[in-house]
Design a protein around this motif. Structure first.
Motif, mmCIF file in Angstrom:
data_model
loop_
_atom_site.group_PDB
_atom_site.id
_atom_site.type_symbol
_atom_site.label_atom_id
_atom_site.label_comp_id
_atom_site.label_asym_id
_atom_site.label_seq_id
_atom_site.Cartn_x
_atom_site.Cartn_y
_atom_site.Cartn_z
ATOM 1 N N GLY B 150 0.936 -1.216 0.039
ATOM 2 C CA GLY B 150 0.123 -0.137 0.260
ATOM 3 C C GLY B 150 0.883 1.349 -0.147
ATOM 4 O O GLY B 150 0.561 2.227 0.793
ATOM 5 N N ALA B 151 1.977 1.219 -0.909
ATOM 6 C CA ALA B 151 2.985 2.253 -0.734
ATOM 7 C C ALA B 151 2.134 3.546 -1.251
ATOM 8 O O ALA B 151 1.582 3.304 -2.018
ATOM 9 C CB ALA B 151 3.985 1.859 -1.726
ATOM 10 N N ARG B 152 2.716 4.555 -0.869
ATOM 11 C CA ARG B 152 2.319 5.949 -1.324
ATOM 12 C C ARG B 152 3.181 6.580 -2.679
ATOM 13 O O ARG B 152 3.795 7.372 -2.103
ATOM 14 C CB ARG B 152 2.198 7.028 -0.201
ATOM 15 N N VAL B 153 2.895 5.926 -3.423
ATOM 16 C CA VAL B 153 3.770 6.390 -4.568
ATOM 17 C C VAL B 153 2.759 6.516 -5.804
ATOM 18 O O VAL B 153 1.526 5.766 -5.752
ATOM 19 C CB VAL B 153 4.878 5.158 -5.049
ATOM 20 N N ALA B 154 3.126 7.465 -6.696
ATOM 21 C CA ALA B 154 2.205 7.584 -8.011
ATOM 22 C C ALA B 154 2.923 7.914 -9.384
ATOM 23 O O ALA B 154 4.244 8.201 -9.270
ATOM 24 C CB ALA B 154 1.530 8.945 -7.541
ATOM 25 N N VAL B 155 2.288 7.322 -10.155
ATOM 26 C CA VAL B 155 2.855 7.526 -11.554
ATOM 27 C C VAL B 155 1.902 8.475 -12.060
ATOM 28 O O VAL B 155 0.741 8.403 -12.355
ATOM 29 C CB VAL B 155 3.048 6.432 -12.300
ATOM 30 N N ILE B 156 2.492 9.760 -12.755
ATOM 31 C CA ILE B 156 1.641 10.883 -13.263
ATOM 32 C C ILE B 156 1.585 10.856 -14.898
ATOM 33 O O ILE B 156 2.575 10.361 -15.514
ATOM 34 C CB ILE B 156 1.995 12.136 -12.753
ATOM 35 N N GLY B 157 0.332 11.416 -15.409
ATOM 36 C CA GLY B 157 0.675 11.313 -16.677
ATOM 37 C C GLY B 157 1.232 12.828 -17.228
ATOM 38 O O GLY B 157 1.502 13.699 -16.302
ATOM 39 N N ALA B 158 1.452 12.859 -18.587
ATOM 40 C CA ALA B 158 2.317 14.027 -19.091
ATOM 41 C C ALA B 158 1.510 15.360 -18.827
ATOM 42 O O ALA B 158 2.150 16.374 -18.629
ATOM 43 C CB ALA B 158 2.533 13.827 -20.414
ATOM 44 N N VAL B 159 0.166 15.360 -18.836
ATOM 45 C CA VAL B 159 -0.576 16.584 -18.825
ATOM 46 C C VAL B 159 -0.312 17.264 -17.251
ATOM 47 O O VAL B 159 -0.279 18.162 -17.019
ATOM 48 C CB VAL B 159 -1.899 16.151 -19.123
ATOM 49 N N VAL B 160 -0.554 16.260 -16.273
ATOM 50 C CA VAL B 160 -0.429 16.300 -14.821
ATOM 51 C C VAL B 160 1.016 16.821 -14.674
ATOM 52 O O VAL B 160 1.233 17.888 -13.785
ATOM 53 C CB VAL B 160 -0.844 15.230 -13.908
ATOM 54 N N ALA B 161 1.945 16.252 -15.111
ATOM 55 C CA ALA B 161 3.294 16.511 -14.981
ATOM 56 C C ALA B 161 3.726 18.248 -15.390
ATOM 57 O O ALA B 161 4.213 18.742 -14.905
ATOM 58 C CB ALA B 161 4.256 15.773 -15.931
ATOM 59 N N ARG B 162 3.017 18.541 -16.502
ATOM 60 C CA ARG B 162 3.246 19.759 -17.098
ATOM 61 C C ARG B 162 2.529 20.707 -16.342
ATOM 62 O O ARG B 162 3.031 21.840 -15.947
ATOM 63 C CB ARG B 162 2.474 19.779 -18.627
ATOM 64 N N GLU B 163 1.218 20.353 -15.925
ATOM 65 C CA GLU B 163 0.566 21.571 -15.231
ATOM 66 C C GLU B 163 0.814 21.656 -13.611
ATOM 67 O O GLU B 163 0.936 22.817 -13.277
ATOM 68 C CB GLU B 163 -1.085 20.839 -14.934
ATOM 69 N N LEU B 164 1.359 20.478 -13.024
ATOM 70 C CA LEU B 164 1.664 20.521 -11.512
ATOM 71 C C LEU B 164 3.432 21.181 -11.527
ATOM 72 O O LEU B 164 3.780 21.967 -10.710
ATOM 73 C CB LEU B 164 1.605 19.410 -10.967
ATOM 74 N N PHE B 165 4.185 20.829 -12.523
ATOM 75 C CA PHE B 165 5.480 20.940 -12.163
ATOM 76 C C PHE B 165 6.347 21.764 -13.275
ATOM 77 O O PHE B 165 7.498 22.232 -13.185
ATOM 78 C CB PHE B 165 5.982 19.228 -12.354
ATOM 79 N N GLY B 166 5.329 22.056 -14.345
ATOM 80 C CA GLY B 166 6.276 22.637 -15.493
ATOM 81 C C GLY B 166 7.369 22.124 -16.002
ATOM 82 O O GLY B 166 7.364 20.958 -16.470
ATOM 83 N N ASP B 167 8.568 22.687 -15.918
ATOM 84 C CA ASP B 167 9.766 22.388 -16.414
ATOM 85 C C ASP B 167 10.442 21.518 -15.534
ATOM 86 O O ASP B 167 11.484 21.036 -15.578
ATOM 87 C CB ASP B 167 10.547 23.607 -16.757
ATOM 88 N N GLU B 168 10.127 21.488 -14.245
ATOM 89 C CA GLU B 168 10.664 20.753 -13.137
ATOM 90 C C GLU B 168 10.521 19.215 -13.207
ATOM 91 O O GLU B 168 9.612 18.875 -14.054
ATOM 92 C CB GLU B 168 9.826 21.032 -11.739
ATOM 93 N N ASP B 169 11.461 18.579 -12.940
ATOM 94 C CA ASP B 169 11.550 17.182 -12.863
ATOM 95 C C ASP B 169 10.670 16.515 -11.661
ATOM 96 O O ASP B 169 11.008 16.717 -10.471
ATOM 97 C CB ASP B 169 12.812 16.524 -12.994
ATOM 98 N N PRO B 170 9.387 15.864 -12.037
ATOM 99 C CA PRO B 170 8.373 15.750 -11.041
ATOM 100 C C PRO B 170 9.283 14.460 -10.391
ATOM 101 O O PRO B 170 8.666 14.232 -9.043
ATOM 102 C CB PRO B 170 7.429 15.047 -11.638
ATOM 103 N N VAL B 171 9.984 13.578 -10.870
ATOM 104 C CA VAL B 171 10.271 12.324 -10.141
ATOM 105 C C VAL B 171 11.048 12.674 -8.757
ATOM 106 O O VAL B 171 11.920 13.310 -8.791
ATOM 107 C CB VAL B 171 11.224 11.503 -11.017
ATOM 108 N N GLY B 172 10.586 11.971 -7.679
ATOM 109 C CA GLY B 172 10.980 12.274 -6.642
ATOM 110 C C GLY B 172 10.581 13.286 -5.623
ATOM 111 O O GLY B 172 10.582 13.245 -4.524
ATOM 112 N N LYS B 173 9.550 13.867 -6.365
ATOM 113 C CA LYS B 173 8.677 14.793 -5.534
ATOM 114 C C LYS B 173 7.489 14.432 -4.857
ATOM 115 O O LYS B 173 6.878 13.361 -5.228
ATOM 116 C CB LYS B 173 8.416 16.184 -6.446
ATOM 117 N N ILE B 174 7.290 15.040 -3.579
ATOM 118 C CA ILE B 174 6.017 14.531 -3.149
ATOM 119 C C ILE B 174 4.906 15.393 -3.435
ATOM 120 O O ILE B 174 4.762 16.819 -3.351
ATOM 121 C CB ILE B 174 6.127 14.810 -1.630
ATOM 122 N N ILE B 175 3.579 14.764 -3.893
ATOM 123 C CA ILE B 175 2.311 15.738 -4.234
ATOM 124 C C ILE B 175 1.399 15.226 -3.238
ATOM 125 O O ILE B 175 1.528 14.248 -2.562
ATOM 126 C CB ILE B 175 1.988 15.307 -5.822
#
Ligand SMILES: Nc1ncnc2c1ncn2[C@@H]1O[C@H](COP(=O)(O)OP(=O)(O)OP(=O)(O)O)[C@@H](O)[C@H]1O
Ligand SMILES: [Mg+2]
Lengths: 237, 407
Positions: B150-175
């Motif tokens: 029941g790990a709290r890990v997530a894989v996000i789609g490209a649109v979510v990555a763009r909207e939340l992170f912009g140019d930032e690298d999402p991997v390793g970030k906590i949402i």
């Protein structure tokens, strides 16, 4: 004449019926005559006597209802429409009262037209057409369209066209009918010269005695029959 | 008579009546342009649909909890989905099955830093990536161990990555997903639109266990709204469907004569239906355009008939000086053909230009194919011959003396 050549044109009991509202109309009622190569014949007769009908048959534009027509020994009635077209193209030249030039084509292209149907290439036929126009004295006018030419000039273009494939016979149905007397004399002079110098057989329809006088034989039609057929010698007598 | 002479004659006739020739051609121009344009748009739509189908994954079934009976959707007892994780595992063990992923879908608000974004959240298992043939743009998908824990890990789609992170690298970030913190461990490769027009990249995938506990606060554990299943091949899909039905009926203890509490849908077949619908639609578009082409052909025939009547005397003169019937036939046929082919040429240019414009303005992947161009040229040629033949034959059939006498 040294040897009596077989006649170029020989018709026997030629008849032509036209269907009309009230039965058939007999425009020709049994015409028999022959014309030798090199003759110059004038056909005369009252309006409606069948002259044009007869000319159209001789020119292979139309087929007789009854009777036979041999052209150069060949039974014309046995020929297909393609063979007739080839015959008109090679052996026969037409000169009409109304000129019958194609109005959108230049004089040169009009004269070149029969050569096109003879299968001649563009350059060759233009050269030959130009030469023909020069012969009738219109070398300078080759790029005019019929509308830009006078009646006499148009008729000379038509003559050049009739001569283009170097036919043996020219049929002319009232060729001077639309021309003034001076122009008529020019055209007739030219015809006589063709007949004398090149031996082209000429058959022409006319209403006028002075035009008929150029011919060496005169045939008179009346009600679809030949009523007179005299040679020039007798005429002169 | 020589062919070039025929062309010359036709060209001369057409250029002496420019306006008429142009108007006659207009029908063909519009017809050909319409055919090219419609086929290009249809082709574009097909390309789009094919892309969507490919992005869906191949040989797919979706098994939904609750059954569709003749009375409509019957949901299983209460609101509880009838399918369990164990069902999904059991299905995976069937002979013709490659992967089987239980899915628990829902919506949630995501927050990262000061940005928030509403998207769809899918709780699922690693099999989902297999079934959907979904590769990673960066990072990795979660594992079976993550699902078990029941790990709290997530894989996000490209649109979510763009909207939340912009140019930032999402991997390793906590949402935060519905307030619960999740670590982003991967970004999915972009898939674009699905067949039903949804943006497949606007999504977040998390382990199904975590989704139920932390996001949906689901009390009914181990149950899935639906299961996505991939079969080994398209050929084995029918067998696989029967096997799944039998398996689930026995697992759910459904007796003979009782209704299923689940529905198996062959998504690949549905997609094929969508594809063939698009194909039919584009054919229909082409057919409608082809009608205008035929109308254009009739226009040519109409004018050619008028032209033959008008030029009867010309035909007589030509015949008197030696034109054979076939020369006259060819003259008018070539004229009709020239009209239709020049019209076709102009129509092609207009159609290709129009297709390009539509592609630019509508963002549709329009495609003018060589086949459609060949088709347009071929059809124009046939129309020229077909509709030119009757007037030409009429001209050729004229009697020389009658034609000469006409005024
Ligand atoms: N196509 C036709 N249908 C019916 N009757 C015709 C047709 N052509 C000619 N005729 C008739 O046949 C007769 C002979 O006509 P044709 O044209 O041969 O006369 P023509 O001697 O040339 O007269 P003109 O000197 O006026 O030219 C005329 O009475 C004419 O009305
Ligand atoms: Mg007459």
């Amino acid at each position: 004449m040294a040897k009596p050549a077989a006649p170029l044109i020989e018709v026997v009991d030629l008849e032509k019926d036209y269907p009309t509202g009230a039965g058939v109309f007999q425009a020709l009622r049994g015409v028999s005559l022959s014309i030798a190569e090199g003759e110059f014949v004038a056909i005369m007769g009252a309006s409606g006597s069948g002259k044009s009908t007869f000319m159209n048959l001789l020119g292979c534009l139309d087929r007789p209802t009854r009777g036979s027509y041999h052209l150069d020994g060949q039974d014309v009635s046995r020929l297909s429409s393609d063979q007739l077209a080839a015959l008109r193209n090679r052996e026969i030249g037409f000169v009409f009262q109304g000129f019958n030039l194609l109005p959108k084509l230049t004089a040169l292209d009009n004269v070149a037209l029969p050569l096109m149907y003879a299968g001649m290439g563009r350059e060759a036929r233009r050269r030959q057409a130009q030469a023909m126009l020069e012969r009738v004295g219109l070398g300078e006018r080759s790029h005019h369209t019929p509308l830009q030419l006078s009646g006499g000039q148009q008729q000379r273009v038509a003559i050049a066209r009739a001569l283009a494939t170097r036919p043996r016979i020219i049929f002319a149905d009232e060729p001077t009918g639309n021309l003034d007397s001076e122009t008529s004399r020019q055209v007739m002079g030219f015809f006589s010269q063709l007949n004398r110098e090149e031996g082209i057989t000429l058959v022409l329809v006319t209403h006028e005695a002075d035009i008929a006088a150029y011919a060496r034989r005169r045939i008179r039609f009346q009600d679809g029959r030949v009523i007179e057929d005299v040679a020039q010698a007798e005429l002169a007598a | 008579m020589i062919f070039t002479s025929l062309l010359e004659t036709a060209w001369h006739a057409l250029t002496t009546h420019r306006m008429r020739s142009f108007l006659t051609m207009l029908g063909m121009v519009i017809g050909v342009a319409a055919v090219i344009l419609m086929l290009a748009i249809g082709q574009g739509a097909q390309v789009m649909v094919r892309g969507a189908i490919e992005s869906m994954g191949s040989n797919l079934f979706i098994i939904m909890s609750g059954a569709v009976s003749s009375g409509g959707a019957r949901v299983a007892t209460g609101d509880a989905p009838s399918l369990t994780f164990d069902d999904a595992d059991a299905i995976r063990e069937l002979p013709d099955i490659v992967a089987s992923a239980p899915v628990s879908p829902g919506g949630a608000q995501l927050i990262y830093g000061g940005v928030n974004w509403n998207t769809s959240v899918y709780g699922t298992t690693p099999d989902y990536a297999v079934v959907r043939n979904w590769s990673m743009a960066s990072g990795s998908f979660f594992s079976d161990a993550d699902v078990r824990r029941g790990a709290r890990v997530a894989v996000i789609g490209a649109v979510v990555a763009r909207e939340l992170f912009g140019d930032e690298d999402p991997v390793g970030k906590i949402i935060r997903i519905k307030q619960a913190p999740f670590e982003v461990i991967g970004v999915l490769a972009s898939k674009g639109q699905s067949l039903d027009g949804r943006d497949q990249d606007d999504t977040v995938l998390v382990p199904i266990s975590s989704a139920q506990q932390k996001i949906f606060s689901n009390t009914l554990r181990n149950r899935a709204r639906f299961i996505m299943v991939q079969a080994v091949s398209e050929k084995r899909m029918a067998a696989a469907e029967t096997a799944i039905n039998d398996l689930l009926r026995s697992r759910h203890r459904i007796g003979v004569g009782q209704d299923d509490d689940f529905t198996v849908r062959n998504l690949t077949a549905l997609a094929e239906t969508a594809a063939s619908t698009t194909r039919i639609m584009s054919l229909l578009l082409g057919a409608i355009a082809a009608i205008s082409l035929v109308v254009g052909g009739i226009g040519i025939m109409n004018i050619m008939l008028v032209s033959v009547t008008e030029r009867t005397r010309e035909i007589g003169i030509r015949m008197a000086i030696g034109a054979r019937r076939r020369d006259v036939l060819w003259q008018f046929l070539i004229e009709a053909l020239t009209l239709s082919l020049i019209g076709c040429g102009i129509g092609l240019l207009l159609g290709i230009g129009g297709a390009w414009l539509v592609g630019r303005l509508a963002g549709l992947p329009v495609a003018v194919t060589a086949a459609s161009v060949l088709l347009a040229v071929g059809v124009s040629f046939l129309i020229g011959v077909f509709f030119g033949f009757y007037p030409a034959r009429r001209a050729a059939g004229l009697d020389p003396i009658d034609a000469l006498r006409s005024q």
